[in-house]
Enzyme design. Structure first.
Site, PDB file in Angstrom:
ATOM      1  N   VAL A  16       0.829  -1.200   0.000  1.00 21.79           N
ATOM      2  CA  VAL A  16       0.000   0.000   0.000  1.00 21.79           C
ATOM      3  C   VAL A  16       0.871   1.261   0.000  1.00 21.79           C
ATOM      4  O   VAL A  16       0.573   2.239  -0.694  1.00 21.79           O
ATOM      5  CB  VAL A  16      -0.966  -0.004   1.204  1.00 21.79           C
ATOM      6  CG1 VAL A  16      -1.782   1.273   1.231  1.00 21.79           C
ATOM      7  CG2 VAL A  16      -1.879  -1.223   1.135  1.00 21.79           C
ATOM      8  N   GLU A 130     -10.005   5.805   6.802  1.00 18.41           N
ATOM      9  CA  GLU A 130     -10.910   5.355   5.742  1.00 18.41           C
ATOM     10  C   GLU A 130     -10.476   4.015   5.154  1.00 18.41           C
ATOM     11  O   GLU A 130     -11.315   3.177   4.813  1.00 18.41           O
ATOM     12  CB  GLU A 130     -10.971   6.415   4.639  1.00 18.41           C
ATOM     13  CG  GLU A 130     -11.844   6.082   3.446  1.00 18.41           C
ATOM     14  CD  GLU A 130     -13.322   5.925   3.824  1.00 18.41           C
ATOM     15  OE1 GLU A 130     -13.957   6.913   4.147  1.00 18.41           O
ATOM     16  OE2 GLU A 130     -13.825   4.774   3.793  1.00 18.41           O
ATOM     17  N   GLY A 135     -11.458  -1.102   1.942  1.00 24.52           N
ATOM     18  CA  GLY A 135     -10.378  -0.756   1.022  1.00 24.52           C
ATOM     19  C   GLY A 135     -10.572   0.616   0.427  1.00 24.52           C
ATOM     20  O   GLY A 135     -10.707   1.607   1.138  1.00 24.52           O
ATOM     21  N   ILE A 137     -13.170   1.774  -1.159  1.00 32.49           N
ATOM     22  CA  ILE A 137     -14.546   2.285  -1.130  1.00 32.49           C
ATOM     23  C   ILE A 137     -14.672   3.292   0.007  1.00 32.49           C
ATOM     24  O   ILE A 137     -14.375   2.954   1.149  1.00 32.49           O
ATOM     25  CB  ILE A 137     -15.556   1.146  -0.885  1.00 32.49           C
ATOM     26  CG1 ILE A 137     -15.341  -0.002  -1.876  1.00 32.49           C
ATOM     27  CG2 ILE A 137     -16.984   1.663  -0.943  1.00 32.49           C
ATOM     28  CD1 ILE A 137     -16.156  -1.256  -1.523  1.00 32.49           C
ATOM     29  N   GLY A 188      -1.463 -13.491  -5.152  1.00 36.04           N
ATOM     30  CA  GLY A 188      -1.271 -12.395  -4.211  1.00 36.04           C
ATOM     31  C   GLY A 188      -2.546 -11.935  -3.526  1.00 36.04           C
ATOM     32  O   GLY A 188      -2.560 -10.918  -2.844  1.00 36.04           O
ATOM     33  N   GLU A 191      -2.420 -14.280   1.842  1.00 36.23           N
ATOM     34  CA  GLU A 191      -1.073 -14.302   2.375  1.00 36.23           C
ATOM     35  C   GLU A 191      -0.620 -15.738   2.612  1.00 36.23           C
ATOM     36  O   GLU A 191      -1.426 -16.678   2.603  1.00 36.23           O
ATOM     37  CB  GLU A 191      -1.044 -13.520   3.691  1.00 36.23           C
ATOM     38  CG  GLU A 191      -1.522 -12.093   3.468  1.00 36.23           C
ATOM     39  CD  GLU A 191      -1.260 -11.195   4.657  1.00 36.23           C
ATOM     40  OE1 GLU A 191      -0.222 -11.362   5.323  1.00 36.23           O
ATOM     41  OE2 GLU A 191      -2.101 -10.322   4.921  1.00 36.23           O
ATOM     42  N   ASP A 202     -10.363 -10.990   9.963  1.00 39.94           N
ATOM     43  CA  ASP A 202     -10.191  -9.708   9.263  1.00 39.94           C
ATOM     44  C   ASP A 202     -11.560  -9.066   9.007  1.00 39.94           C
ATOM     45  O   ASP A 202     -11.760  -7.873   9.253  1.00 39.94           O
ATOM     46  CB  ASP A 202      -9.455  -9.954   7.939  1.00 39.94           C
ATOM     47  CG  ASP A 202      -9.403  -8.715   7.067  1.00 39.94           C
ATOM     48  OD1 ASP A 202      -8.462  -7.924   7.230  1.00 39.94           O
ATOM     49  OD2 ASP A 202     -10.306  -8.545   6.215  1.00 39.94           O
ATOM     50  N   LYS A 206     -13.128  -5.466  10.549  1.00 34.00           N
ATOM     51  CA  LYS A 206     -13.725  -4.420   9.717  1.00 34.00           C
ATOM     52  C   LYS A 206     -15.170  -4.159  10.142  1.00 34.00           C
ATOM     53  O   LYS A 206     -15.612  -3.010  10.207  1.00 34.00           O
ATOM     54  CB  LYS A 206     -13.672  -4.829   8.245  1.00 34.00           C
ATOM     55  CG  LYS A 206     -12.258  -4.802   7.677  1.00 34.00           C
ATOM     56  CD  LYS A 206     -12.227  -5.447   6.301  1.00 34.00           C
ATOM     57  CE  LYS A 206     -10.838  -5.399   5.702  1.00 34.00           C
ATOM     58  NZ  LYS A 206     -10.725  -6.296   4.519  1.00 34.00           N
TER      59      LYS A 206
END
Lengths: 440, 440
Positions: A16, A130, A135, A137, A188, A191, A202, A206
């Site tokens: 990122v 954000e 991601g 959005i 990719g 992981e 995860d 979120k």
């Protein structure tokens, strides 16, 4: 208006981070024209020279995060290190120095969010996050501001691109979970250690962030019932399809009686006509049902270098323009100022269920099973004995009418204790879209 | 933080106004808790007592807009009168007095937006207009801020709920345009005079606003090629379906060579697997393709009392918190500070086409038609002679490969001049989703 220069200190330059560098450098003129601000990348800090990116020679690289944060030329600190220990230390240092922080680190928010937000308030600065859910959005801003006039009744969606990629491959190609995971890792999308993603953690982190903002309460991962996709069988995806459903990992927050929230992340049978059924690959989609707007949906890339960088840079702009500071201080919806969530115990969930038994091929099994379901008040909607079991077992697929989770779990325990049931029964919740309450 | 009181002056109390009243009154406690601001509805102004709403006795009604605007207890003016003359006068008055204005009035922005924005800047105040496009979907904020780090390449979507309702009924029920329109009017989805909607002008005004923000240029209605749904035949919807397409009224803005924009509103064949094909009834959906985020989509109710009120109240909050003021003054993307758009002439459009001929049932017609198409460099992708024409005409449906609009128009003129073609040829553009350029 006189042009303002804003100095950026980037901590971490992995996937990122590289995207953020790319936008800040390649779109610098566009950003300046749009915002009236010249964003200068003044520090790119990595752990050691071995972590330098390929274009390091063109960048203001260093390995001393503390010095970069403290430098007077740093106006905004962008934390893209990941993890909680080192990242937390540096975020705290920046905030204590009164420097605003932009982060995509949901794990950090989950573990130290409350504390860090308080530090930010104490130093009259702010945190922007954000990119921590959805991601690229801009869903956090949409919930915090765009829907601010609404009492939100439900929020549900696909928020983990890795799981959605795997489920899409299992559905479209008939692959096993293991095959699909391997492909996701090759490309990719997963992981090497995929546990956080495939176990649903995860997605739960979120959901904690999104539900907290939507329902104005503090939600932590442990408030959320979590079940991953790693135990799904390709057979169930096939059987679900025959019934007109697609299996998706959904993150769900729903307002129930007494302002309690049903909070859960689990594989879900979604009707094939549901818009969420068409969300494929690494895309994310989040449906929100609210009292004035009714049903609305956000769709886009929930992960990846450039999409996530898009959200990070939007936050950088928002912080530099003073907007995030105003929001952070005025909107009373952040986790450090809201009350803890009141959770509906998971066993009180009312849902429809997909149940797959692995039965011995002999008479009387179905009678035993349906008797147990009936005793627990679970009404059967459809029942199909299928071909395709292994080891001489017969798969029997049952769907139920609306039933109570607790009753279903008790019934399944009894069913699995039967001598005629050869493997643990599989149970996947069928998720119907909430009703839309909005008037036209 | 000490609680702040903010006084609202509402001009107009029709459909949307009643929704705003409902939110400000019924959600007052929730808004106060979320924002730290107590929003007080201090003036509700209508033209005359005959326009008083049913609950007028509970509201601070008046009929003198000027006095209400000028009153020191008015902090924010919300214009929901509609039209341009009266509304423009009052908006100007408010802005000259330094009072921020929230409006849903796209016609006003189309006719006097530049001037009014300049007045706002001169008075150090601002205008907020989230509800002017996309109804309750917070798309204006998303484009202005959420996607600010992106070079946007295309924006396309369904932005007129009336047309989408009519087309959905024509598609699902096989109704004629007239039947569907009548039903839309009965249910309140279309006005007695539906021209603005069905001729595509409403969609064009919305596209002007969205494209201007997305591409940072000034777009007016006359920059946009507009064709409505009022000439569509139920037959074409049926034939399109047989080809795997759904007909939708799309508003489209695409970046072409030399930073020119292709800007158009027209009925479009959308592939049935395209997510826009599933947007039914009065819902809106807007797809955006941008360089970092890739494909993203916003979906929700694009009109109606409560959805539009949701966007209006979000703007009220944003203005009261000072956020809209910061945005208005810093983002250099509003129509009064950007250069005029450079438009790609419509005849240079490259598109695929659906063409329906009404041919005489005699040999040689197809040879004539295909010769003309070939001479203009238009390559045929499929050709089907159909049953179902009236007056002994034979419908012939042709789809083309990518061709140039100008060539197609010239060819159709020649074709319609043939003695064997009995009615004007129908031509609908096939819209393929733009490629997604974003890297994962």
């Amino acid at each position: 208006m006189a042009e303002k220069k804003v100095g950026i200190c980037l901590l971490g330059c992995g996937t990122v981070g590289a995207g953020v560098v790319s936008i800040l450098r390649e779109q610098r003129a566009m950003l300046r024209q749009r915002t009236g601000i010249d964003f200068e990348l003044r520090h790119v800090v990595v752990k050691g020279p071995e972590d330098y990116p390929a274009n390091a020679a063109e960048l203001p690289m260093s390995t001393d995060a503390g010095a970069a944060i403290d430098n007077a030329d740093t106006d905004i600190v962008v934390e893209l290190i990941g993890g909680t220990a080192v990242a937390g230390t540096f975020v705290e240092r920046a905030l204590r120095a009164g420097k605003p922080v932009v982060t995509a680190n949901k794990a950090l928010l989950a573990t130290r969010g409350v504390e860090l937000f308080k530090i930010a308030r104490g130093s009259k600065t702010c945190v922007a996050f954000e990119a921590s859910a959805g991601g690229g959005i801009p869903i956090i801003d949409a919930i915090s501001r765009g829907l601010a006039a609404n009492r939100i009744d439900a929020l549900l969606g696909i928020v983990n691109g890795t799981c959605n990629f795997i489920l899409t491959k299992m559905t479209q190609n008939g692959w096993s979970y293991a095959e699909a995971l391997k492909q996701a890792q090759r490309l990719g999308f997963a992981e090497a250690n995929p546990a956080m993603d495939v176990q649903g953690r995860d997605a739960a982190q979120k959901l904690a962030i999104l539900a907290g903002l939507a329902f104005n309460c503090r939600v932590t991962e442990k408030d959320i019932f979590v079940s991953g996709i790693d135990t799904l069988d390709a057979m169930d995806i096939q059987f679900a399809r025959d019934l007109g459903y697609v299996i998706k990992l959904l993150a769900i927050a729903e307002r129930k009686e007494g302002s309690r929230l049903s909070l859960r992340v689990h594989p879900s049978l979604v009707h094939k006509d549901d818009v969420l059924a068409d969300v494929s690959g690494s895309f994310n989609a989040i449906s929100v049902y609210s009292h004035a707007l009714g049903h609305a949906l956000w769709y886009g890339r929930g992960a990846g270098r450039m999409p996530t960088a898009s959200a990070v840079v939007a936050d950088i702009i928002s912080v530099a323009q003073g907007i995030q500071g105003l929001l952070f201080n005025q909107m009373q919806i952040l986790m450090d100022v809201v009350p803890p969530v009141s959770v509906q115990p998971f066993e009180q969930l009312e849902s429809r269920y997909y149940i797959r038994l692995s039965a011995k091929d002999q008479p009387g099994v179905l009678a035993q099973v349906t008797a147990i379901l009936g005793r627990h008040g679970i009404s059967v909607a459809s029942i199909n004995q299928r071909e395709g079991g292994e080891d001489r077992t017969v798969p029997v697929v049952i769907t139920t009418h609306k039933s109570r989770e607790g009753a279903v779990q008790l019934a399944l325990k009894e069913i699995d204790a039967l001598g005629t049931i050869l493997r643990p029964t599989v149970c996947v919740r069928i998720v119907d879209q909430p009703e839309e309450f909005a008037a036209a």
